[in-house]
Design an enzyme around this catalytic site. Structure first.
Site, PDB file in Angstrom:
ATOM      1  N   ASP B  32      11.686   9.701  -5.894  1.00  0.00           N
ATOM      2  CA  ASP B  32      10.259   8.929  -5.170  1.00  0.00           C
ATOM      3  C   ASP B  32       8.992   8.969  -5.370  1.00  0.00           C
ATOM      4  O   ASP B  32       8.515   7.701  -5.071  1.00  0.00           O
ATOM      5  CB  ASP B  32      10.330   9.571  -3.795  1.00  0.00           C
ATOM      6  CG  ASP B  32       9.719   9.800  -2.312  1.00  0.00           C
ATOM      7  OD1 ASP B  32       9.744   8.011  -2.185  1.00  0.00           O
ATOM      8  OD2 ASP B  32       9.402  10.051  -1.421  1.00  0.00           O
ATOM      9  N   CYS B 256       3.773   5.094   0.030  1.00  0.00           N
ATOM     10  CA  CYS B 256       4.947   4.258   1.286  1.00  0.00           C
ATOM     11  C   CYS B 256       4.118   2.650   0.885  1.00  0.00           C
ATOM     12  O   CYS B 256       2.794   2.648   0.613  1.00  0.00           O
ATOM     13  CB  CYS B 256       4.059   4.466   2.522  1.00  0.00           C
ATOM     14  SG  CYS B 256       4.701   3.451   3.583  1.00  0.00           S
TER      15      CYS B 256
END
Lengths: 317, 317
Positions: B32, B256
């Site tokens: 991630d 994000c």
């Protein structure tokens, strides 16, 4: 992928159990936030900063410090600044290191002052060139004279959790200095994690010990630094223990001189984001506050370290 | 003033009440954290990163994703990377978006996989080009085939709190998708606050609703983003609700794509600082972890956004 179009200006409001309905934010950006800035901020910019902070709904804004200009050149303009903002309809406490500082503050009509004590001998020596007891003795006439004029007095207590020279600070030592400050007449305390090392269990332990020592939680404020990213979880812990006064700095201005990172004070915006999500009333308009911090960041020539400011203003890191 | 000389490498250990004795950190930095890096990180650097992470004591390190290279070019080297680290004595889950990805992972001997679902229609459409139900239907054979080979399956669930298109996400909607993932055979869930907007009351409400829906807390992991500075207070809330698996990213790598700020994933170091102070066992050597993040930051050419990394490594902001 594209950025979403719906407004995410506020978190979803879902109160957690056992938290207060209202929190008093004690805004320290104009004093604590600016005092370590090397380039002197013009007095008119400081006054405008405080006016803008007041317009966001913040009800308590520490304005400046009547410390000797030699020690904090950035705040040498206290005599010029205070009258510029004195008429604002907010609490405007000022720091006074000693009787001379109190004289200067009283001469300008200050109605709230703050003294700055240390929980540790090392920091008392470094910051005040005194022992803890000598510093308390120096504050006694300051507090007595302020009280005699119905001027409110806050007692800051630094190094309540860790000290850069001494390491972890024993809880009883902190309680003892808190009691001394209250016994000499301070109306409220601010428990400072000056180097930002505290974690929630330590916060809970100190607040429990203070309660057991008969200190009402209503006089306790907490002042956490974000040096290790811990300020907001420590604040949440304090709220869970009944604390309702939280110190923070607009845009996260300021920091601890012992940590080279600029991430010092808890950012008021990050605090307000959490409190709004919890349905806790602060009276603060977050959008206006972010705009104020962006404006101030432009004056200082670097982006705000507040994550909420960055997210809402789309500032790059 | 001078910097103190005593070691402040660790916070004072003071456990808070009602928290678990051990937390499993699910490290997501290598997958991630890196997946949105524009410049491709060489496969040998990724392998060395994972080896160094394993040497810090982290027991679960998500290694890569077997997504189509067209979608995530940074992770197109999954076939080269996985065999380089497969022998490490840690859990090495890998993301598999579909059956083709599962085939690739199983061919390399992966023993743990993860699927990536969405709690909202908007994000399912944007990220998977499917409805929520269509995405779940796509995962069903993936989970069934993995389970048939005794391969563990984690179900990620993104947008559990706020969605950039839809705003706040209703709790029952999230519970429904959680139940669907468990019913199809997922062993564990990861509740993602993909855009970082959650606050503690919302976290408490979702965890309460999941408990009431019969979901054991032992299968729940939390995955908070620090976009608004809220990740650690949300994590503390989850721990208070019995959660013992927390996702985080070494050095705070990643973020994000909907927030321009680089502050995305909760930094593992900030998490470990809090957990160590609370006396919660993580098995992680914080000094080694900070050194690993500093090493990786040098490869990426920018400082870590983790406050603990900055404080302990004296990195400037």
């Amino acid at each position: 992928m594209t950025t979403g179009t719906s407004s995410l200006g506020l978190p979803m409001t879902v109160p957690a159990e056992g938290l207060p309905g209202r929190v008093r934010i004690y805004e320290v950006g104009a004093r604590d936030g600016l005092q370590n800035e090397k380039a002197v901020v013009p007095v008119e910019v400081k006054a405008e900063f405080i006016r803008r902070l007041a317009a966001t709904g913040l009800g308590t804004i520490e304005a400046t410090s009547f410390v000797h200009p030699k020690w904090v050149p950035q705040l040498a303009d206290a005599e010029q600044l205070y009258p510029e903002v004195a008429d604002l309809p907010v609490e405007l406490p000022v720091l006074v290191p000693n009787e001379r500082g109190l004289d200067r503050a009283l001469a300008l009509g200050a109605r709230r002052v703050a003294v700055f004590a240390s929980a540790t001998e090392s920091f008392a020596k470094a910051n005040l060139n005194r022992t803890v007891d000598e510093a308390l003795a120096m504050f006694e006439p300051v507090v007595a004279r302020a009280k005699a004029q119905q001027v409110g007095v806050r007692g800051y207590l630094s190094m309540c959790f860790g000290d850069p020279w001494e390491g972890p600070v024993p809880v009883p030592q902190v309680v003892k200095v808190c009691r001394a400050l209250l016994d000499m007449g301070c109306d409220e305390l601010s428990l400072g994690d000056t180097i930002g090392v505290a974690t929630p269990g330590h916060v809970q332990a100190l607040l429990t010990a203070l309660r057991e020592a008969g200190v009402p939680v209503s006089v306790i404020g907490v002042h956490f630094h974000d040096t290790y990213g811990q300020a907001l979880s420590n604040t949440l812990t304090a709220l869970q223990q009944g604390v309702t006064t939280v110190d923070s700095s607009a845009g996260g201005l300021g920091g601890c001189p012992y940590a080279k990172s600029a991430t010092g004070n808890l950012a008021t915006e990050d605090l307000v984001w959490m409190l709004q999500g919890l349905g806790i009333d602060t009276g603060v308009d977050l959008g206006r506050l972010v705009a104020t911090s962006v404006w101030m960041a432009a004056h200082l020539g670097r982006p705000s370290p507040s994550r909420t400011v960055r997210a809402l203003s789309h500032q790059e890191q």
